[in-house]
Design a protein around this motif. Structure first.
Motif, short mmCIF file in Angstrom:
data_model
loop_
_atom_site.label_atom_id
_atom_site.label_comp_id
_atom_site.label_asym_id
_atom_site.label_seq_id
_atom_site.Cartn_x
_atom_site.Cartn_y
_atom_site.Cartn_z
N SER A 23 -1.24 13.18 -9.02
CA SER A 23 -0.13 12.07 -9.01
C SER A 23 -0.45 11.17 -7.98
N LYS A 24 0.39 9.97 -8.23
CA LYS A 24 0.35 8.79 -7.33
C LYS A 24 0.55 9.39 -5.65
N GLU A 25 1.57 10.11 -5.75
CA GLU A 25 1.95 10.81 -4.41
C GLU A 25 0.61 11.81 -3.84
N GLU A 26 -0.22 12.43 -4.72
CA GLU A 26 -1.06 13.18 -4.19
C GLU A 26 -2.10 12.16 -3.67
N ILE A 27 -2.54 11.26 -4.45
CA ILE A 27 -3.61 10.18 -4.04
C ILE A 27 -3.11 9.58 -2.45
N ILE A 51 -9.12 3.93 -8.48
CA ILE A 51 -9.72 3.42 -9.88
C ILE A 51 -9.15 4.32 -10.77
N LEU A 52 -8.17 4.19 -11.78
CA LEU A 52 -7.48 5.04 -12.65
C LEU A 52 -7.52 4.51 -14.08
N GLY A 53 -6.92 5.29 -14.91
CA GLY A 53 -6.82 5.00 -16.43
C GLY A 53 -8.06 4.23 -17.04
N GLU A 54 -7.57 3.20 -17.62
CA GLU A 54 -8.89 2.30 -18.19
C GLU A 54 -9.80 1.69 -17.51
N THR A 55 -9.47 1.70 -16.31
CA THR A 55 -10.43 1.20 -15.33
C THR A 55 -11.73 2.10 -14.94
N LYS A 56 -11.34 3.30 -15.36
CA LYS A 56 -12.50 4.27 -15.16
C LYS A 56 -13.50 3.97 -16.14
N GLY A 57 -13.21 3.88 -17.42
CA GLY A 57 -13.96 3.77 -18.56
C GLY A 57 -14.60 2.33 -18.15
N GLU A 58 -13.99 1.23 -17.73
CA GLU A 58 -14.81 -0.06 -17.23
C GLU A 58 -15.63 0.11 -16.36
N ALA A 90 -10.24 12.52 -12.85
CA ALA A 90 -8.77 12.10 -12.84
C ALA A 90 -8.52 10.87 -12.28
N CYS A 91 -9.25 10.45 -10.99
CA CYS A 91 -9.33 9.39 -10.25
C CYS A 91 -10.59 9.32 -9.35
N ILE A 92 -10.84 8.25 -9.16
CA ILE A 92 -12.07 7.86 -8.37
C ILE A 92 -11.70 6.61 -7.07
N ILE A 93 -12.23 7.02 -5.93
CA ILE A 93 -11.84 6.22 -4.90
C ILE A 93 -13.06 5.65 -4.59
N ALA A 94 -13.08 4.08 -4.85
CA ALA A 94 -14.39 3.34 -4.11
C ALA A 94 -14.37 3.41 -2.31
N ILE A 95 -15.11 4.19 -1.76
CA ILE A 95 -15.28 4.07 -0.59
C ILE A 95 -15.79 2.72 0.12
N CYS A 96 -15.19 2.15 0.85
CA CYS A 96 -15.67 0.74 1.51
C CYS A 96 -15.67 0.64 2.82
N MET A 97 -16.36 -0.06 3.43
CA MET A 97 -16.34 -0.20 5.01
C MET A 97 -16.33 -1.81 5.13
#
Length: 184
Positions: A23-27, A51-58, A90-97
């Protein structure tokens, strides 16, 4: 107890994820934990792109294509991982600095602060029964071609997340802390 969470947290890879949503709340809870990491001079250098949904495929297509174009030692196995792992999460978070150019803080300290933010994310994900894995492929240096990045911002990797079934293996360490410590 925090010591148990630290000892029981494991890398859970995309191949282990089931199809349950996060869920968005968990994220948000996971990201809020990241925001409380220690940071020298309170620069808070961590930046995240969810990164969620169709963006994961992109993302999968971009990673696979970039790997194929840029690598000198092409591996079909790695190509398939780039193509499939983002879709399994289910979700990918790009880790940036993002470094603050006005601060005279060494880059390694900003990277360390960002890594501590990721450790907080990992512990919170573990508490929420969400599997996670931090991957840092060499092609992250091309991520500015996939999403917008601010000046002095760079991508350090991806935090893959997904729910999983069953129990995780117990953790082990090759050597004890006594073997890694010198008392002076």
């Amino acid at each position: 107890m925090i010591s148990e969470a630290i000892k029981n947290r494991r890398a859970v890879f995309p191949v282990q994820y089931n199809n349950d949503a996060i869920s968005k709340e968990e994220i948000k809870e996971i990201l809020e934990a990241a925001n409380w990491a220690p940071t020298h001079r309170r620069t808070e250098p961590w930046r995240f792109k969810v990164i969620l949904g169709e963006t994961k495929g992109e993302l999968a297509g971009f990673l696979a294509k970039t790997y194929k174009e840029k690598t000198e030692n092409f591996s079909e196995f790695k190509f398939q991982k780039y193509l499939n792992n983002p879709r399994k999460a289910a979700c990918i978070i790009a880790i940036c600095m993002q470094r603050d150019a006005k601060q005279a803080i060494p880059e390694w300290e900003e990277i360390a602060a960002t890594a501590m933010a990721v450790q907080n994310m990992w512990l919170m994900a573990h508490e929420l029964k969400i599997g996670a894995y931090w991957g840092s492929p060499g092609i992250v240096k091309y991520m500015d071609q996939f999403f917008e990045m601010a000046d002095d911002e760079r991508c350090l990797g991806f935090f893959y997340m997904g729910k999983y079934d069953g129990e995780l293996d117990a953790g082990v360490r090759a050597t004890s802390i006594e073997e890694k410590t010198v008392w002076l």
